[in-house]
Write a protein that holds these residues in place. Sequence first.
Motif, PDB file in Angstrom:
ATOM      1  N   PRO A  12       2.037  22.018   2.141  1.00 50.82           N
ATOM      2  CA  PRO A  12       1.663  21.005   3.148  1.00 50.82           C
ATOM      3  C   PRO A  12       0.237  21.196   3.689  1.00 50.82           C
ATOM      4  O   PRO A  12      -0.431  20.211   4.007  1.00 50.82           O
ATOM      5  N   TYR A  13      -0.193  22.440   3.753  1.00 47.63           N
ATOM      6  CA  TYR A  13      -1.534  22.724   4.281  1.00 47.63           C
ATOM      7  C   TYR A  13      -2.604  22.059   3.397  1.00 47.63           C
ATOM      8  O   TYR A  13      -3.475  21.326   3.874  1.00 47.63           O
ATOM      9  N   TRP A  15      -2.208  19.743   1.212  1.00 53.03           N
ATOM     10  CA  TRP A  15      -2.037  18.284   1.220  1.00 53.03           C
ATOM     11  C   TRP A  15      -2.801  17.663   2.387  1.00 53.03           C
ATOM     12  O   TRP A  15      -3.551  16.704   2.235  1.00 53.03           O
ATOM     13  N   LEU A  16      -2.605  18.246   3.593  1.00 54.70           N
ATOM     14  CA  LEU A  16      -3.262  17.687   4.770  1.00 54.70           C
ATOM     15  C   LEU A  16      -4.768  17.902   4.730  1.00 54.70           C
ATOM     16  O   LEU A  16      -5.531  17.041   5.165  1.00 54.70           O
ATOM     17  N   LEU A  17      -5.180  19.067   4.211  1.00 51.64           N
ATOM     18  CA  LEU A  17      -6.623  19.286   4.091  1.00 51.64           C
ATOM     19  C   LEU A  17      -7.236  18.218   3.198  1.00 51.64           C
ATOM     20  O   LEU A  17      -8.227  17.587   3.545  1.00 51.64           O
ATOM     21  N   ALA A  18      -6.600  17.982   2.040  1.00 45.70           N
ATOM     22  CA  ALA A  18      -7.174  17.066   1.052  1.00 45.70           C
ATOM     23  C   ALA A  18      -7.088  15.620   1.503  1.00 45.70           C
ATOM     24  O   ALA A  18      -7.998  14.837   1.234  1.00 45.70           O
ATOM     25  N   LEU A  19      -5.994  15.247   2.180  1.00 44.12           N
ATOM     26  CA  LEU A  19      -5.791  13.831   2.469  1.00 44.12           C
ATOM     27  C   LEU A  19      -5.965  13.471   3.942  1.00 44.12           C
ATOM     28  O   LEU A  19      -5.847  12.319   4.316  1.00 44.12           O
ATOM     29  N   PHE A  20      -6.258  14.478   4.771  1.00 42.73           N
ATOM     30  CA  PHE A  20      -6.548  14.117   6.162  1.00 42.73           C
ATOM     31  C   PHE A  20      -7.920  14.612   6.600  1.00 42.73           C
ATOM     32  O   PHE A  20      -8.743  13.839   7.064  1.00 42.73           O
ATOM     33  N   LEU A  21      -8.171  15.906   6.418  1.00 51.29           N
ATOM     34  CA  LEU A  21      -9.419  16.453   6.941  1.00 51.29           C
ATOM     35  C   LEU A  21     -10.619  16.060   6.078  1.00 51.29           C
ATOM     36  O   LEU A  21     -11.624  15.577   6.596  1.00 51.29           O
TER      37      LEU A  21
END
Lengths: 298, 271
Positions: A12-13, A15-21
């Motif tokens: 999940p980390y 995923w969020l780095l790539a698609l949110f941050l």
Amino acid sequence: MNFRRAFLILVPYMWLLALFLVPFLIVFKISLSDVELSIPPYTPTLDFSAGWAGFKDFLSQLDFENYVWLTQDDLYWKAYLSSLQIAVISTILTLLVGFPIAYGMANAPDEWRPTLMMLVILPFWTSFLIRVYAWMGILSNEGFLNQVLLWMGVISEPLTILNTNSAVYIGIVYTYLPFMILPIYATLEKLDGSLLEAAEDLGCTRSGAFWLVTLPLSRPGVIAGCFLVFIPALGEFVIPSLLGGSGTLMIGKVLWEEFFSNRDWPVASAVAVVLLAILIVPIILFQRQQQRQQEADR
Amino acid sequence: MRRLTWFNTVSLTLGFAFLYVPMLILVVFSFNASKLVTVWAGFSTRWYGELFRNEAFLDAAWVTLKVALASSTIATLLGTMAAYVLVRGGRFFGRTLFSGMIYAPLVMPEVITGLSLLLLFISINLDRGIFTIVLAHSTFSMCYVSVVVSSRLVSFDTSVEEAALDLGCTPFEAFRLVTLPIILPAVISGWLLAFTLSLDDLVIASFAAGPSSTTLPIKIFSSVRLGVSPEINALSTIMISIVAVGVIATSLVSKRAIARQAREERAAMQG
């Protein structure tokens, strides 16, 4: 064991780095770029093949021109201010409509409450778009509301409501009402009835007890509800574009048009960065308030 | 101390009328024979027929359903993992950033989320279509799932998990046999929430979708922009009925489950 833990954290980390941050950093970077008639429609683009020199060259081409442009053109100032104004007014209106409903729910007999709760949550599950659309048919010149008012003889000529700011207020109050009712209801429900009895025993009138006891104790719910309405209302796009008129300026709409109609990606990105900067204050205040509330509940 | 005064009754009646009358009007006028949406011209199911013959709507509905199924499943997996890590994972490098990234999409305006994802897809040359919408929806839905699941994880007693480990379970077995059954209701409601969020989303899908793929909200939005149409009323009625049936059914089932649990607990106390 450790491998499993690392896997659980990393998936999940990443995923969020790539698609949110990362996407957000890209927005920030493009907001510093210049618009260009090409694909993609901005310059400079980062060229990894050129190595360190290419990166330095890339950095030197970035500037705050788009932000300067936002301060020079009236449109953006007015859009930010009018978004703030619309969000504040509709938050207050939602509070005025939502509080009596939450209060009524908290005073309703115990066996009604699950049903009332369900009735408040139900609209939340139905399509947002459809709930906004429902008002288009009601508020238009030949719409349901005007027909009823004409028939009752309250007005002699149809009112123009659709495509004005009033329609936007109605739309926001309607769609965000559950967000206001639920937290207020949650605090009112926990309220200790004996406090009100004590107030009345000590000579308070019933309305006095409401103003001196119920209202101050419901403050956490009121604050939470206001944030939950204000924050999404500020960046709202669907409601102003369906119910508002050409005169309704809201920043979400401006961003959309800048991007899709004018294809000015750098300016759209700068608009997004500024909108986020405006939102950070209420978001942090809201988070603080929630934390305090959790600690108080313990 | 509960007193339902006339004021309470009036505000409840008016409040719920305000919430439900607009949808009721929509439903009633979907059965209107006239093309003019505001003038009643007799009962007819004509618009439902037209709707089911409209290929564009059917295609869009199919795309929406596929996206919602895929993204809500991915979001549930990732969101449950994230919730588990946040509640049970202890300290690790970058935990603050991680919890920030879980929380931020919940309050981020949709226009910004959509714009940033689109710019990402373009900068890595990813062709936009169903796949990119699924990526976008999974990302923001997983945050909602993780909030729902972690509230359940926080509220239950870790000693049951520890007992399972003491009695010889591997951590995975303990999760599968103890933790998962306890958090399952939250996981299911997280999935449902993710599914509805995906079905409902217009703004993020508009950014993430390419010209070739249209979801139902995008289709509805583009036709509604031109004004009210009876076909959209029919479509809305169908969507409202599905949600109403679903929500009422779930609340009845959960009511029964709560009652059963209470009964069993009482029996266990007495036994």
